[in-house]
Design an enzyme around this catalytic site. Structure first.
Site, PDB file in Angstrom:
ATOM      1  N   LYS A  76      88.529  32.177 128.057  1.00  0.00           N
ATOM      2  CA  LYS A  76      89.741  32.681 128.734  1.00  0.00           C
ATOM      3  C   LYS A  76      90.952  32.420 127.844  1.00  0.00           C
ATOM      4  O   LYS A  76      91.092  31.320 127.297  1.00  0.00           O
ATOM      5  CB  LYS A  76      89.906  31.979 130.086  1.00  0.00           C
ATOM      6  N   SER A 153      92.238  35.308 138.498  1.00  0.00           N
ATOM      7  CA  SER A 153      92.830  35.627 137.219  1.00  0.00           C
ATOM      8  C   SER A 153      91.837  35.648 136.064  1.00  0.00           C
ATOM      9  O   SER A 153      92.148  36.156 134.992  1.00  0.00           O
ATOM     10  CB  SER A 153      93.934  34.618 136.912  1.00  0.00           C
ATOM     11  N   SER A 177      90.646  31.526 141.071  1.00  0.00           N
ATOM     12  CA  SER A 177      90.544  32.425 139.927  1.00  0.00           C
ATOM     13  C   SER A 177      89.218  32.428 139.178  1.00  0.00           C
ATOM     14  O   SER A 177      89.022  33.274 138.304  1.00  0.00           O
ATOM     15  CB  SER A 177      91.652  32.125 138.924  1.00  0.00           C
TER      16      SER A 177
END
Ligand code: GLN
Length: 488
Positions: A76, A153, A177
């Protein structure tokens, strides 16, 4: 090769049936083919990937491989990676190249993984569809032509893992997320106990809630990734002095006369969820019962207030954390007439609408007029929720609940900010309480899309949370092989 799980790939790598270079090239080829369309990577690192793979192959040849040697992963783009651009999906950090490596990404290096690239996300991890990304939203590979959200997210990671553009990856879960995007892409997403994985070098959103964790196609794979990323870190003052060491396959905790009390949250049964989620949730509960689990209703009286508390606490912490982006030390700078004007211009240009909204809300609730009525009140609700979970875990060993209300929605759904916030209803309470929760594929809806349920446990009961998730995974039997999902 794309459809292999991490567990299967490690076997083949160990037996030298495949090489890390072959495995990496297969993933790089697929990124080449579908990466732009899925928009799941902000930055790809093919050269780094091939050199990581060559090093892994050398270790296999020498007979001393590392635990995840040669496994291609996506990171990420919130974890700082040395000499590799780290953007947090923000214009503010569009050209930021860290001088240092985050603890989590360093641990993946130490475990031998191959870095394919930095995955897309909501700007500063604020969002639910990854639509607040400065780089545009990633796409869910399920029913590709429909252009559904891969969630947020950590939507770049879920898009990449579900499509075979990575074998696994990292996410961060501040309010859901990891779990929400995993649930709508047919993946396993584990939010560990707060403090189990270091936050050092991870771009901060809401520090008392931010929790790094793994995304993978199976529970065993997620357990392997978590084993690599967990561990105490003196550089993070909230890091727990605990580790996580999985021996896979994870052993069953139900069946063969093993007893377990599983709690179902009373207050959630009044929340409207899709008929599909209801059917799938009830079916999985019945399955667990058939293995000998006692199903018990537990009450978390304030759990429906978790959203309101979260959307005060998280913006408050964000407004403080994001004060550092002032155009002076690093990141974007837009020169103005004087210092204050430079701050204003830099922050107006660097942050997107949602991030600005959170900074404004957070600053407001921390102001002297509002602190007592909003922030302190939210902190009290947070305490009540954490205490209620403690009491619930006196009655039951683990809890099972939906990970979201329904399947993936189209990216162009026109939702208001409050409607987006409401999607976190089933996930935020676990962040407020700091307890582990794992979203696992639990079945397919009538429309063919996957749905996840969560297993939830006491602090540091991460192992049993994943073991229970594995039972659900086995009952559900969702086929999430990338070539099956994408038909190519
Ligand atoms: N959707 C939530 C939010 O926008 C959760 C985000 C997260 O967990 N990073 O705040």
């Amino acid at each position: 090769m794309i459809d292999l799980t991490i567990t299967e790939a490690l076997k083949k790598l160990n037996s030298r049936e495949i090489s890390a270079t072959e495995l990496t090239r297969a993933h790089l080829d697929r990124i080449e083919k579908y990466g732009a369309e899925l928009n799941c990577y902000i930055t790809t690192t093919p050269e780094r990937a091939l050199s990581d793979a060559a090093a892994a192959d050398a270790r296999y040849a020498a007979g001393n491989p590392l635990p995840l040697d040669g496994i291609p992963i996506g990171m990420k783009d919130l974890f700082a990676t040395r000499n590799i651009r780290t953007t947090a999906a923000s214009h503010m950090l569009e050209n930021f190249i860290p001088q240092y490596e985050s603890t989590v990404s360093q641990k993946f290096i130490d475990a031998g993984t191959v870095l394919l690239g930095k995955t897309n996300l909501d700007e500063f991890a604020m969002g639910t569809f990854s639509k607040t990304s400065y780089f545009g939203a990633p796409i869910n590979p399920w029913q590709l032509e429909r252009k559904l959200t891969a969630g947020g997210s950590s939507g770049g990671t879920t898009s990449a893992v579900a499509s075979g553009l990575a074998m696994g990856g990292t996410g961060t879960d501040t309010g859901g997320s990891i779990r929400f995007p995993a649930s709508i892409t047919g993946l396993v997403g584990m939010k560990p106990t707060y403090g189990l994985c270091s936050r050092w070098g991870c771009v901060a959103f809401a520090s008392s809630l931010d929790t790094p964790g793994p995304v993978a196609r199976t529970v065993d794979d997620a357990a392997l990734l978590l084993s690599a990323m967990a561990g105490h870190d003196p550089k993070d003052s909230t890091s727990a002095d605990a580790g996580f060491h999985a021996h896979t396959p994870l052993s069953p905790i139900l069946g063969d006369g093993k007893k377990l009390r599983i709690g179902v949250i009373k207050e959630f049964s009044n929340v409207e969820i899709s008929p599909d989620m209801k059917r799938i949730f009830d079916a999985r509960i019945a399955d667990l019962k058939s293995l000998g689990a006692d199903i018990i209703e537990v009450s978390i009286p304030n759990i429906l207030d978790a959203l309101a508390a979260y959307y005060i606490i998280a913006p408050a912490e964000a407004s403080s954390n994001l004060a550092r982006y002032d155009g002076m030390r690093y990141g974007l700078r837009v020169d103005g007439a004087d210092l204050i004007d430079t701050y204003k211009k830099t922050r107006a240009a660097g942050f997107g609408t949602e991030v600005q909204r959170r900074i404004i809300i957070g600053t407001a609730v921390l102001s002297s007029e509002s602190y007592e009525v909003y922030f302190m009140q939210a902190a009290r609700v947070r305490r009540l929720i954490a205490d209620a979970f403690d009491r619930a875990f006196e009655q039951c060993d683990l809890i099972v609940c939906p990970a979201g209300a329904g399947t993936a929605l189209p990216l162009d759904s026109d939702l208001s900010p409050l409607e987006y916030y409401a999607l976190d209803l089933f996930t935020v309470a676990m962040n407020l309480a700091g307890i582990p929760a794992c979203s696992v594929p639990a079945g397919l809806a009538e429309n063919g899309l996957p749905l996840g349920v969560q297993t939830v446990g006491r602090k540091f009961d991460d192992m049993r949370v994943m073991q229970l998730a594995k039972h659900i995974e086995q009952f559900a039997g969702v086929d999430n092989r990338p070539t099956k999902i994408m038909g190519k």
